[in-house]
Design a protein around this motif. Structure first.
Motif, PDB file in Angstrom:
ATOM      1  N   SER A 141       0.882  -1.270   0.035  1.00 34.82           N
ATOM      2  CA  SER A 141      -0.058   0.063  -0.041  1.00 34.82           C
ATOM      3  C   SER A 141       0.689   1.296  -0.054  1.00 34.82           C
ATOM      4  O   SER A 141       0.622   2.099  -0.710  1.00 34.82           O
ATOM      5  N   ARG A 142       2.032   1.337   0.769  1.00 37.40           N
ATOM      6  CA  ARG A 142       2.880   2.475   0.671  1.00 37.40           C
ATOM      7  C   ARG A 142       3.530   2.662  -0.855  1.00 37.40           C
ATOM      8  O   ARG A 142       3.914   3.786  -1.175  1.00 37.40           O
ATOM      9  N   LEU A 143       3.749   1.553  -1.195  1.00 38.08           N
ATOM     10  CA  LEU A 143       4.382   1.742  -2.516  1.00 38.08           C
ATOM     11  C   LEU A 143       3.511   2.013  -3.552  1.00 38.08           C
ATOM     12  O   LEU A 143       4.019   2.979  -4.597  1.00 38.08           O
ATOM     13  N   ASN A 144       2.234   1.737  -3.311  1.00 41.98           N
ATOM     14  CA  ASN A 144       1.109   2.243  -4.428  1.00 41.98           C
ATOM     15  C   ASN A 144       1.015   3.824  -4.123  1.00 41.98           C
ATOM     16  O   ASN A 144       0.825   4.434  -4.945  1.00 41.98           O
ATOM     17  N   LEU A 145       0.970   4.215  -2.864  1.00 35.27           N
ATOM     18  CA  LEU A 145       1.004   5.863  -2.594  1.00 35.27           C
ATOM     19  C   LEU A 145       2.170   6.424  -2.913  1.00 35.27           C
ATOM     20  O   LEU A 145       2.188   7.458  -3.580  1.00 35.27           O
ATOM     21  N   GLU A 146       3.267   5.872  -2.920  1.00 33.02           N
ATOM     22  CA  GLU A 146       4.679   6.346  -3.426  1.00 33.02           C
ATOM     23  C   GLU A 146       4.367   6.670  -4.932  1.00 33.02           C
ATOM     24  O   GLU A 146       4.766   7.652  -5.377  1.00 33.02           O
ATOM     25  N   LYS A 147       4.157   5.622  -5.690  1.00 27.29           N
ATOM     26  CA  LYS A 147       3.692   5.620  -7.073  1.00 27.29           C
ATOM     27  C   LYS A 147       2.885   6.731  -7.401  1.00 27.29           C
ATOM     28  O   LYS A 147       3.043   7.601  -8.356  1.00 27.29           O
ATOM     29  N   ILE A 148       1.782   6.872  -6.622  1.00 28.07           N
ATOM     30  CA  ILE A 148       0.744   7.907  -7.125  1.00 28.07           C
ATOM     31  C   ILE A 148       1.402   9.484  -6.649  1.00 28.07           C
ATOM     32  O   ILE A 148       1.326  10.133  -7.404  1.00 28.07           O
ATOM     33  N   TYR A 149       2.206   9.361  -5.653  1.00 30.82           N
ATOM     34  CA  TYR A 149       2.941  10.808  -5.405  1.00 30.82           C
ATOM     35  C   TYR A 149       3.723  11.162  -6.340  1.00 30.82           C
ATOM     36  O   TYR A 149       3.884  12.276  -6.745  1.00 30.82           O
ATOM     37  N   GLU A 150       4.572   9.995  -6.921  1.00 33.02           N
ATOM     38  CA  GLU A 150       5.561  10.451  -7.897  1.00 33.02           C
ATOM     39  C   GLU A 150       5.056  10.780  -9.157  1.00 33.02           C
ATOM     40  O   GLU A 150       5.586  11.453 -10.065  1.00 33.02           O
ATOM     41  N   GLU A 151       3.657  10.238  -9.466  1.00 34.67           N
ATOM     42  CA  GLU A 151       2.887  10.873 -10.812  1.00 34.67           C
ATOM     43  C   GLU A 151       2.658  12.308 -10.538  1.00 34.67           C
ATOM     44  O   GLU A 151       1.690  12.698 -11.492  1.00 34.67           O
ATOM     45  N   GLY A 152       2.615  12.920  -9.430  1.00 40.46           N
ATOM     46  CA  GLY A 152       2.258  14.308  -9.331  1.00 40.46           C
ATOM     47  C   GLY A 152       0.994  14.384  -8.342  1.00 40.46           C
ATOM     48  O   GLY A 152       0.298  15.463  -8.446  1.00 40.46           O
ATOM     49  N   PHE A 153       0.448  13.406  -7.798  1.00 38.38           N
ATOM     50  CA  PHE A 153      -0.591  13.820  -6.985  1.00 38.38           C
ATOM     51  C   PHE A 153      -0.505  13.805  -5.380  1.00 38.38           C
ATOM     52  O   PHE A 153       0.549  12.733  -4.908  1.00 38.38           O
ATOM     53  N   HIS A 154      -1.381  14.288  -4.632  1.00 38.78           N
ATOM     54  CA  HIS A 154      -1.513  14.222  -3.116  1.00 38.78           C
ATOM     55  C   HIS A 154      -1.757  12.720  -2.703  1.00 38.78           C
ATOM     56  O   HIS A 154      -2.756  12.379  -3.480  1.00 38.78           O
ATOM     57  N   VAL A 155      -1.109  12.461  -1.696  1.00 43.18           N
ATOM     58  CA  VAL A 155      -1.701  11.122  -1.061  1.00 43.18           C
ATOM     59  C   VAL A 155      -1.895  11.421   0.710  1.00 43.18           C
ATOM     60  O   VAL A 155      -2.567  10.868   1.044  1.00 43.18           O
ATOM     61  N   CYS A 156      -1.946  12.783   0.879  1.00 42.16           N
ATOM     62  CA  CYS A 156      -2.205  12.871   2.492  1.00 42.16           C
ATOM     63  C   CYS A 156      -3.741  13.335   2.443  1.00 42.16           C
ATOM     64  O   CYS A 156      -4.308  13.506   1.505  1.00 42.16           O
ATOM     65  N   ASN A 157      -4.114  13.437   3.641  1.00 38.38           N
ATOM     66  CA  ASN A 157      -5.675  13.454   3.999  1.00 38.38           C
ATOM     67  C   ASN A 157      -6.059  14.956   3.740  1.00 38.38           C
ATOM     68  O   ASN A 157      -7.277  15.098   3.403  1.00 38.38           O
ATOM     69  N   LEU A 158      -5.123  15.893   3.568  1.00 38.91           N
ATOM     70  CA  LEU A 158      -5.526  17.009   3.461  1.00 38.91           C
ATOM     71  C   LEU A 158      -5.818  17.619   2.015  1.00 38.91           C
ATOM     72  O   LEU A 158      -6.581  18.181   1.775  1.00 38.91           O
ATOM     73  N   PHE A 159      -4.978  17.002   1.064  1.00 33.42           N
ATOM     74  CA  PHE A 159      -5.300  17.168  -0.336  1.00 33.42           C
ATOM     75  C   PHE A 159      -5.121  16.146  -1.342  1.00 33.42           C
ATOM     76  O   PHE A 159      -4.787  16.204  -2.534  1.00 33.42           O
ATOM     77  N   TYR A 160      -5.692  14.855  -0.794  1.00 35.01           N
ATOM     78  CA  TYR A 160      -5.698  13.640  -1.522  1.00 35.01           C
ATOM     79  C   TYR A 160      -6.324  13.969  -2.660  1.00 35.01           C
ATOM     80  O   TYR A 160      -7.241  14.338  -2.974  1.00 35.01           O
ATOM     81  N   GLY A 161      -5.692  13.326  -3.939  1.00 34.92           N
ATOM     82  CA  GLY A 161      -6.124  13.243  -5.073  1.00 34.92           C
ATOM     83  C   GLY A 161      -5.916  14.470  -5.931  1.00 34.92           C
ATOM     84  O   GLY A 161      -5.860  14.464  -7.323  1.00 34.92           O
ATOM     85  N   SER A 162      -5.513  15.693  -5.121  1.00 36.01           N
ATOM     86  CA  SER A 162      -5.188  16.784  -5.875  1.00 36.01           C
ATOM     87  C   SER A 162      -3.864  16.826  -6.720  1.00 36.01           C
ATOM     88  O   SER A 162      -3.096  16.124  -5.912  1.00 36.01           O
ATOM     89  N   ARG A 163      -3.677  17.644  -7.817  1.00 36.56           N
ATOM     90  CA  ARG A 163      -2.536  17.369  -8.463  1.00 36.56           C
ATOM     91  C   ARG A 163      -1.659  18.456  -7.708  1.00 36.56           C
ATOM     92  O   ARG A 163      -2.092  19.443  -7.212  1.00 36.56           O
TER      93      ARG A 163
END
Length: 120
Positions: free
Chosen positions: A79-101
């Protein structure tokens, strides 16, 4: 008296003969034990050498694994590797800005905490 003395000499001779046979038997036993001991020493030396080679190989493998861990870093969950991948693609994974670029891929401390924070 001559017969008695003759009997003593014969008995003494028989005792020496028996002692000689006993000594020969003992000597043969000693030779067999020595041969067995030599074989055990050869086996022991071979095992000591093999044991040292195995220890050296194990040490090499442990060092290699340690080097790999240091270069790759500590393992993360899927799950953390998936979050890291999403983050590296330019998206937020934190609960404050989740999913925003992330604007211009700026780092986000909250996202980094989610991905690399305290691991269990």
């Amino acid at each position: 008296m001559a017969a008695e003395e003759q009997q003593k000499k014969a008995s003494l001779y028989d005792n020496f003969t028996q002692l000689e046979k006993d000594m020969e038997t003992s000597l043969e036993t000693i030779r067999q034990l020595k041969k067995e001991f030599e074989n055990l020493m050869k086996d022991n030396t071979a095992l000591l050498m093999e044991n040292q080679h195995l220890r050296d190989r194990l040490s090499e493998m442990e060092k290699q694994q340690q080097d790999e861990k240091e270069t790759v870093g500590p393992e993360m969950t899927r799950s953390r590797l998936n979050l890291e991948k999403i983050y590296e693609e330019g998206f937020h994974v934190c609960n404050l800005f989740y999913g925003s670029r992330r604007v211009e891929d700026e780092p986000c401390a909250f996202c980094l905490e989610v991905i690399y924070g305290e691991r269990k």
